[in-house]
Design a protein around this motif. Structure first.
Motif, PDB file in Angstrom:
ATOM      1  N   GLY A 295      34.153  17.888  79.725  1.00  8.94           N
ATOM      2  CA  GLY A 295      32.701  17.862  79.753  1.00  8.94           C
ATOM      3  C   GLY A 295      32.124  19.140  79.165  1.00  8.94           C
ATOM      4  N   PHE A 296      30.925  19.057  78.572  1.00  6.46           N
ATOM      5  CA  PHE A 296      30.426  20.175  77.779  1.00  6.46           C
ATOM      6  C   PHE A 296      30.357  21.479  78.566  1.00  6.46           C
ATOM      7  N   SER A 297      29.805  21.455  79.765  1.00  9.72           N
ATOM      8  CA  SER A 297      29.600  22.707  80.506  1.00  9.72           C
ATOM      9  C   SER A 297      30.914  23.416  80.794  1.00  9.72           C
ATOM     10  N   ASP A 298      31.921  22.661  81.211  1.00  6.77           N
ATOM     11  CA  ASP A 298      33.221  23.263  81.506  1.00  6.77           C
ATOM     12  C   ASP A 298      33.920  23.697  80.228  1.00  6.77           C
ATOM     13  N   ALA A 299      33.856  22.863  79.196  1.00  6.05           N
ATOM     14  CA  ALA A 299      34.508  23.200  77.931  1.00  6.05           C
ATOM     15  C   ALA A 299      33.856  24.414  77.283  1.00  6.05           C
ATOM     16  N   PHE A 300      32.547  24.568  77.443  1.00  7.84           N
ATOM     17  CA  PHE A 300      31.865  25.738  76.902  1.00  7.84           C
ATOM     18  C   PHE A 300      32.280  27.002  77.644  1.00  7.84           C
ATOM     19  N   ALA A 301      32.368  26.922  78.961  1.00 10.96           N
ATOM     20  CA  ALA A 301      32.660  28.111  79.763  1.00 10.96           C
ATOM     21  C   ALA A 301      34.092  28.605  79.603  1.00 10.96           C
ATOM     22  N   ARG A 302      35.039  27.675  79.518  1.00  9.01           N
ATOM     23  CA  ARG A 302      36.459  28.038  79.616  1.00  9.01           C
ATOM     24  C   ARG A 302      36.876  29.130  78.634  1.00  9.01           C
ATOM     25  N   PRO A 303      36.587  29.042  77.344  1.00 11.76           N
ATOM     26  CA  PRO A 303      37.076  30.080  76.416  1.00 11.76           C
ATOM     27  C   PRO A 303      36.381  31.430  76.583  1.00 11.76           C
ATOM     28  N   HIS A 304      35.275  31.466  77.320  1.00  8.53           N
ATOM     29  CA  HIS A 304      34.587  32.732  77.544  1.00  8.53           C
ATOM     30  C   HIS A 304      35.155  33.498  78.743  1.00  8.53           C
ATOM     31  N   LEU A 305      36.017  32.853  79.517  1.00 10.39           N
ATOM     32  CA  LEU A 305      36.505  33.435  80.765  1.00 10.39           C
ATOM     33  C   LEU A 305      37.874  34.073  80.580  1.00 10.39           C
ATOM     34  N   THR A 306      38.091  35.163  81.296  1.00 10.08           N
ATOM     35  CA  THR A 306      39.380  35.848  81.262  1.00 10.08           C
ATOM     36  C   THR A 306      40.322  35.244  82.299  1.00 10.08           C
ATOM     37  N   SER A 307      41.576  35.643  82.239  1.00 10.00           N
ATOM     38  CA  SER A 307      42.533  35.189  83.250  1.00 10.00           C
ATOM     39  C   SER A 307      42.121  35.673  84.635  1.00 10.00           C
TER      40      SER A 307
END
Length: 246
Positions: free
Chosen positions: A73-85
């Motif tokens: 889904g867009f919101s999760d897919a947008f956030a994921r690459p911006h987040l660190t481990s």
């Protein structure tokens, strides 16, 4: 005892910054974060850093579960690459519900009985949210133990209701005042204004006192972030508190 309840930040760091400043002026004993933390077309990493820095009791909402599961889904897919481990490890550590104040307070994202996708207070069968019956709400309160106060989220609609002597408070959404969904039926949620929402709850001798707060912030800057991410409907809601016509 004074509790500040925040929910549904959805990565909107500008809204969160304004809310946290407003909360600090109230000097709460405790801040509780009710989930849906970073998934949204705003600033996921900065909002994650800010929420981690609050060092407050925090629960996972449906978007934390979906984010970790690789939801597309867009919101999760947008956030994921911006987040660190480190961000993802923090999210993975969060519980789905919490008991606070010696069990007097129960915190959840959706409903205690139905999980993180169930609306606790609302009936959306008409396509728009209306307050459900006390009996229907009571059924969804199964599992709260001895709690007299339940904090919930998920709908983005600020609301206070009682059922069976239990007070239920939804503080509304910090960062996203409107959305459309198709589950359990097609429906729209609209807070009606673009303000960032939160609640202050005070324990008094005769019970809980509740204040629902609406905080202004730079709506236009947040709307431009959503537009840059290709989410014009979210930008419209951030500017107006409503959703564009379907």
């Amino acid at each position: 005892m004074r509790i500040a309840a925040i929910a549904d930040v959805h990565g909107n760091a500008l809204a969160l910054e304004a809310v946290v400043a407003h909360i600090r002026a109230s000097a709460p004993d405790l801040i509780v974060n009710l989930g849906d933390l970073v998934s949204g077309p705003f600033d996921p990493a900065r909002s994650a850093d800010m929420q981690i820095a609050l060092d407050c009791p925090t629960i996972a909402g449906n978007h934390e579960r979906q984010l970790l599961a690789g939801d597309t889904g867009f919101s999760d897919a947008f956030a994921r690459p911006h987040l660190t481990s480190a961000h993802l490890d923090w999210i993975a550590s969060l519980p789905g519900t919490l008991e606070l104040a010696g069990g007097e307070v129960f915190a959840c994202h959706g409903s205690p009985a139905g999980g993180d996708l169930e609306y606790l207070l609302e009936d959306v069968s008409s396509g728009r949210p209306t307050l459900d019956t006390a009996d229907a709400i009571g059924t969804r309160l199964a599992g709260i133990g001895k709690a007299s106060l339940v904090l919930c989220a998920h709908t983005h609609i600020p609301r206070i209701a009682t059922s069976g002597g239990v007070l239920v408070v939804n503080p509304g959404s910090v960062g996203m005042p409107g959305y459309r969904d198709t589950t359990p039926v097609a429906h729209v949620m609209e807070a009606g204004s673009p303000h960032a929402r939160y609640a202050i709850i005070d324990r008094l001798a005769r019970g809980w006192a509740v204040g629902l707060h609406a905080v202004p912030y730079d709506f236009e800057a947040a709307a431009r972030q959503a537009e840059q991410a290709g989410r014009d409907a979210v930008a419209y809601s951030v500017r107006t508190g409503r959703m564009p016509p379907a």
